[in-house]
Write a protein that holds these residues in place. Structure first.
Motif, PDB file in Angstrom:
ATOM      1  N   GLY A  74     -34.536 -39.279 -18.513  1.00  0.00           N
ATOM      2  CA  GLY A  74     -33.950 -40.300 -17.663  1.00  0.00           C
ATOM      3  C   GLY A  74     -33.213 -39.709 -16.474  1.00  0.00           C
ATOM      4  O   GLY A  74     -32.810 -38.543 -16.464  1.00  0.00           O
ATOM      5  N   THR A  75     -33.037 -40.560 -15.480  1.00  0.00           N
ATOM      6  CA  THR A  75     -32.401 -40.105 -14.231  1.00  0.00           C
ATOM      7  C   THR A  75     -30.956 -39.692 -14.457  1.00  0.00           C
ATOM      8  O   THR A  75     -30.486 -38.704 -13.870  1.00  0.00           O
ATOM      9  CB  THR A  75     -32.470 -41.232 -13.182  1.00  0.00           C
ATOM     10  N   PHE A  76     -30.253 -40.429 -15.289  1.00  0.00           N
ATOM     11  CA  PHE A  76     -28.841 -40.108 -15.506  1.00  0.00           C
ATOM     12  C   PHE A  76     -28.681 -38.707 -16.097  1.00  0.00           C
ATOM     13  O   PHE A  76     -27.814 -37.943 -15.685  1.00  0.00           O
ATOM     14  CB  PHE A  76     -28.212 -41.149 -16.439  1.00  0.00           C
ATOM     15  N   THR A  77     -29.541 -38.365 -17.043  1.00  0.00           N
ATOM     16  CA  THR A  77     -29.455 -37.028 -17.641  1.00  0.00           C
ATOM     17  C   THR A  77     -29.873 -35.969 -16.647  1.00  0.00           C
ATOM     18  O   THR A  77     -29.240 -34.907 -16.541  1.00  0.00           O
ATOM     19  CB  THR A  77     -30.351 -36.955 -18.894  1.00  0.00           C
ATOM     20  N   ARG A  78     -30.965 -36.214 -15.900  1.00  0.00           N
ATOM     21  CA  ARG A  78     -31.441 -35.213 -14.952  1.00  0.00           C
ATOM     22  C   ARG A  78     -30.433 -34.967 -13.831  1.00  0.00           C
ATOM     23  O   ARG A  78     -30.324 -33.839 -13.344  1.00  0.00           O
ATOM     24  CB  ARG A  78     -32.783 -35.651 -14.367  1.00  0.00           C
ATOM     25  N   LEU A  79     -29.692 -35.975 -13.419  1.00  0.00           N
ATOM     26  CA  LEU A  79     -28.684 -35.793 -12.377  1.00  0.00           C
ATOM     27  C   LEU A  79     -27.342 -35.364 -12.955  1.00  0.00           C
ATOM     28  O   LEU A  79     -26.603 -34.609 -12.315  1.00  0.00           O
ATOM     29  CB  LEU A  79     -28.521 -37.089 -11.585  1.00  0.00           C
ATOM     30  N   GLY A  80     -27.003 -35.861 -14.128  1.00  0.00           N
ATOM     31  CA  GLY A  80     -25.699 -35.546 -14.704  1.00  0.00           C
ATOM     32  C   GLY A  80     -25.586 -34.116 -15.196  1.00  0.00           C
ATOM     33  O   GLY A  80     -24.515 -33.508 -15.145  1.00  0.00           O
ATOM     34  N   LEU A  81     -26.706 -33.537 -15.661  1.00  0.00           N
ATOM     35  CA  LEU A  81     -26.654 -32.167 -16.189  1.00  0.00           C
ATOM     36  C   LEU A  81     -26.245 -31.160 -15.114  1.00  0.00           C
ATOM     37  O   LEU A  81     -25.327 -30.360 -15.341  1.00  0.00           O
ATOM     38  CB  LEU A  81     -28.001 -31.808 -16.819  1.00  0.00           C
ATOM     39  N   PRO A  82     -26.883 -31.132 -13.929  1.00  0.00           N
ATOM     40  CA  PRO A  82     -26.430 -30.166 -12.916  1.00  0.00           C
ATOM     41  C   PRO A  82     -25.019 -30.427 -12.417  1.00  0.00           C
ATOM     42  O   PRO A  82     -24.290 -29.480 -12.093  1.00  0.00           O
ATOM     43  CB  PRO A  82     -27.460 -30.311 -11.797  1.00  0.00           C
ATOM     44  N   VAL A  83     -24.611 -31.695 -12.347  1.00  0.00           N
ATOM     45  CA  VAL A  83     -23.243 -31.985 -11.910  1.00  0.00           C
ATOM     46  C   VAL A  83     -22.234 -31.446 -12.920  1.00  0.00           C
ATOM     47  O   VAL A  83     -21.228 -30.818 -12.551  1.00  0.00           O
ATOM     48  CB  VAL A  83     -23.058 -33.509 -11.704  1.00  0.00           C
ATOM     49  N   ALA A  84     -22.504 -31.667 -14.206  1.00  0.00           N
ATOM     50  CA  ALA A  84     -21.616 -31.134 -15.243  1.00  0.00           C
ATOM     51  C   ALA A  84     -21.597 -29.612 -15.212  1.00  0.00           C
ATOM     52  O   ALA A  84     -20.544 -28.984 -15.418  1.00  0.00           O
ATOM     53  CB  ALA A  84     -22.054 -31.631 -16.621  1.00  0.00           C
ATOM     54  N   LYS A  85     -22.743 -29.016 -14.930  1.00  0.00           N
ATOM     55  CA  LYS A  85     -22.792 -27.550 -14.875  1.00  0.00           C
ATOM     56  C   LYS A  85     -22.008 -27.020 -13.685  1.00  0.00           C
ATOM     57  O   LYS A  85     -21.339 -25.989 -13.775  1.00  0.00           O
ATOM     58  CB  LYS A  85     -24.242 -27.075 -14.808  1.00  0.00           C
ATOM     59  N   VAL A  86     -22.073 -27.702 -12.556  1.00  0.00           N
ATOM     60  CA  VAL A  86     -21.267 -27.297 -11.395  1.00  0.00           C
ATOM     61  C   VAL A  86     -19.783 -27.369 -11.730  1.00  0.00           C
ATOM     62  O   VAL A  86     -19.012 -26.454 -11.405  1.00  0.00           O
ATOM     63  CB  VAL A  86     -21.608 -28.181 -10.175  1.00  0.00           C
ATOM     64  N   ILE A  87     -19.369 -28.446 -12.394  1.00  0.00           N
ATOM     65  CA  ILE A  87     -17.956 -28.585 -12.768  1.00  0.00           C
ATOM     66  C   ILE A  87     -17.531 -27.453 -13.693  1.00  0.00           C
ATOM     67  O   ILE A  87     -16.471 -26.838 -13.509  1.00  0.00           O
ATOM     68  CB  ILE A  87     -17.723 -29.954 -13.435  1.00  0.00           C
TER      69      ILE A  87
END
Length: 693
Positions: A74-87
């Motif tokens: 899903g889009t939320f997982t595909r976008l949320g994973l890199p954002v969480a990794k950046v944080i």
């Protein structure tokens, strides 16, 4: 390194209170709430990094799912994973850099307690570690959802999440990182001393390791080169980016010792840039064919990252010279703040590119399955280990091979510095140290190191070199004495420098505990039994990071054992001569039993791994293990001979030095001791003749 209670800490450590007049920075009150300046500095860069990582990953990750036919989480997982990794990664680098700043870039108080600026950096490190903890904890369900191809909301059920974490290496690695980040965050709230701040700095660096050894660099062919180069790259980036953030925040709050911190960080930044550039090139060459540099998403991301590194080099080499000159000559932080803020923005954008690069598969890796030998040890072995192959079939170890060359270079530089100022340094010590570094290079980068992961007998030969030969030669080189003589003291009122840090470590409780005879004996000999007879070696065989950890343990355990026995450097726990000999013979007895136990064993250690590897020239695994046991038993005699010779030479030289001191004292006072002794004998003779008369 003992910590102090909060009540004992001076009230001026509060970051809300105006500071005293700076010692080498601009005069005037410092701004209130310096943590807000760090947040204001980071927010634009973090936002840019998150947008870059999410935008690029949304394209490249979608291609991966479509190519391999995997379920899309899903889009939320595909976008949320890199954002969480950046944080998580931004929190990690700011934590590491702030602890570096508090421990080594600004001096503590004379009592050993952190100064105002060190304490402010420690508080920043604590909050950054908490962000690191939150980002890492958030990443675990995202990674599990990404691997399972299901929405992240389904991963929040404890039973499902635990099962997937146990099965997915990256999720397990981020779980370990989450725990380490939490420990660092709590530690930053509890400690106030310089020593414990240095310990937290080392722990924060250790928190970066689990993720490095579990990514795509740790799988596939040449995973030894890829993982080792990524270690240098990640450490360099963390120290550089985090250190710059801490320095700019320090300049923003107009802290003390700004010129000193800027000079020290400039040296750190230069070393980090060189490490990042070289390791980045090696990692890219391992994963990317040159022809794919312009035609693949991975290659274009590599080019973008190279461009960012060149821009950062331009900032560091040309622009920061103006900032350093402005701070040192005029005490003005304005130029440093302006250039540093832009450089931090570029650095954080590079973090976003790195996150996207880590989520992008290298060309040809989709669906590629390495052969058995490359999968297990990372490279091919082209025949049985003949003497020629063991000596000349080299594969350079980026960690220990580089360490050997750097240690040899630093030692020679110290000897040259002593000779230039007219001081003498024994040639024998130099020969011992160079021989030790060459032995380390041979054990890890020659054919011995190449064949060591695949054959137990060769592994045991390398083990004996690393735990016995290399430490003996290194301790005979007296590196601490050389460093203390070559490095200039800071002075009574000057901030402590490398020489003072080295002295603090030698006299620290950690050194005293490690060099205790019983502790050193257990680490040196007891670890043999614990590693090979407990099943731990079987688990470690298939992991590259475990090989790195084993080699580090062999070297450290050997060094702390032989240091108080034959070391030229003063030991934190000096031992009398008989105790040294007794400790040596006790170690050799246990070591001989270990070799005999290996030769008499009827079960194969690491049998599953070696049978899966299935080297055609190793048809008898038990025979190869017995050969390794024989090597262990036979080499146990060598340290005894070397230690006995070294002790005899040291005792003879000690007697000669004592005799020379006696002769010099006699020449200075006209042999007053001998005259007094003769007078005492004459008086005793007169007293004895009196009763007889």
């Amino acid at each position: 390194m003992s910590s102090r209670s909060a009540a004992a800490y001076p009230r001026r450590v509060s970051t809300d209170a105006p500071a005293a007049v700076p010692t080498d920075g601009p005069a005037g009150p410092r701004p209130r709430r310096p943590l807000l300046s760090v947040v204001a500095l980071l927010l634009p860069g973090v936002a840019l990094a998150a947008v870059l990582a999410a935008a690029i990953t949304s394209v490249t990750a979608g291609d991966v799912f479509e190519t391999l036919g995997l379920p899309d989480p899903g889009t939320f997982t595909r976008l949320g994973l890199p954002v969480a990794k950046v944080i998580a990664e931004v929190g990690a680098v700011v934590c590491v850099g702030s602890l570096l700043f508090a421990a080594f870039l600004v001096p503590p108080q004379k009592s050993g307690t952190l100064s105002v600026d060190g304490y402010a950096a420690l508080r920043t490190a604590g909050w950054s570690a908490f962000v690191w903890f939150l980002g890492s904890a958030l990443l675990v369900p995202f990674i599990a959802a990404d691997v399972a191809g299901r929405p992240v909301t389904e991963m929040l059920r404890p039973r499902v999440l635990v099962d997937l974490v146990d099965a997915v290496e990256q999720a397990k690695a981020w779980t370990i990182t989450t725990v380490i980040a939490l420990v660092v965050a709590i530690g930053c709230r509890l400690v106030l001393s310089w020593g414990w701040t240095a310990v937290l700095f080392g722990l924060s660096l250790g928190g970066l390791l689990p993720v490095v050894v579990s990514g795509h660099s740790a799988s596939g062919g040449a995973h030894d080169l890829a993982t080792n180069s990524l270690l240098y790259h990640l450490f360099g980036a963390s120290l550089w980016i985090g250190g710059l953030v801490a320095l700019v925040a320090h300049a923003a709050r107009r802290g003390d010792h700004l010129a000193l911190a800027t000079r020290r960080f400039s040296l750190v930044a230069l070393v980090c840039w060189i490490a990042m550039a070289l390791s980045g090139v090696i990692n890219a060459l391992v994963r990317l064919p040159i022809g794919e540099l312009l035609t693949s998403d991975y290659g274009r991301l590599v080019l973008a990252k190279i461009g960012a590194l060149l821009a950062l080099f331009w900032f560091g080499y040309t622009q920061r010279r103006r900032a350093v000159r402005a701070v040192v000559d005029r005490g003005s932080p304005t130029t440093l703040l302006q250039l540093g803020a832009v450089e931090v923005l570029v650095m954080l954008a590079t973090v976003g590119l790195s996150v996207a690069l880590g989520r992008t598969p290298p060309p040809g890796s989709l669906g590629f399955v390495p052969d058995r030998m490359e999968r297990l040890i990372g490279y091919e072995l082209h025949g049985p280990p003949t003497l020629t192959r063991l000596l000349f079939d080299w594969r350079f170890d980026l960690v220990y091979g580089t360490a050997a060359l750097v240690l040899a270079g630093l030692y020679v530089a110290g000897v040259i510095r002593l000779r230039r100022r007219g001081d003498r340094w024994p040639v024998g010590r130099t020969i011992a140290w160079i021989a030790g570094t060459l032995s380390l290079l041979m054990a890890t980068s020659s054919g011995i190191g190449r064949y060591s992961p695949g054959m137990f007998s060769v592994h045991m030969g390398g083990h004996m070199i690393l735990s016995m030969l290399v430490p003996i030669l290194l301790v005979l080189g007296a590196p601490v004495t050389l460093a203390l003589r070559a490095i200039k003291p800071a002075g009574r009122d000057a901030p402590p420098g490398p020489r003072e840090w080295l002295l603090a470590f030698v006299h620290s409780p950690i050194s005293r505990v490690l060099t205790h005879p019983l502790v050193a004996l257990v680490l040196f000999v007891g670890s043999f039994y614990g590693l090979y007879f407990s099943g731990l070696f079987d688990v470690a065989l298939s992991e590259h990071w475990a090989h790195l950890a084993m080699n580090a343990h062999f070297l450290i355990a050997g060094y702390v054992f032989f240091w108080p026995v034959i070391g030229v450097d003063p030991s934190p726990r000096p031992l009398p001569p008989l105790a040294r000999i007794g400790l040596m013979f006790a170690a050799m007895v246990f070591h001989a039993f270990f070799g005999i136990a290996l030769m008499m064993s009827r079960s194969v250690i690491g049998e599953i791994f070696y049978r899966d590897l299935n080297l055609p020239w190793v048809t008898d695994l038990l025979g190869d293990q017995r050969l390794g046991g024989g090597l262990s038993w036979a080499t146990g005699e060598f340290p005894v001979i070397v230690v006995v010779i070294a002790l005899v030479v040291q005792w003879a030289r000690a007697d000669e030095r004592a005799a020379r001191r006696t002769d010099r004292r006699a020449d200075a006072d006209g042999d007053a001791d001998l005259t007094a002794y003769n007078a005492m004998l004459a008086k005793l003779a007169e007293t004895d003749r009196g009763p007889r008369a």
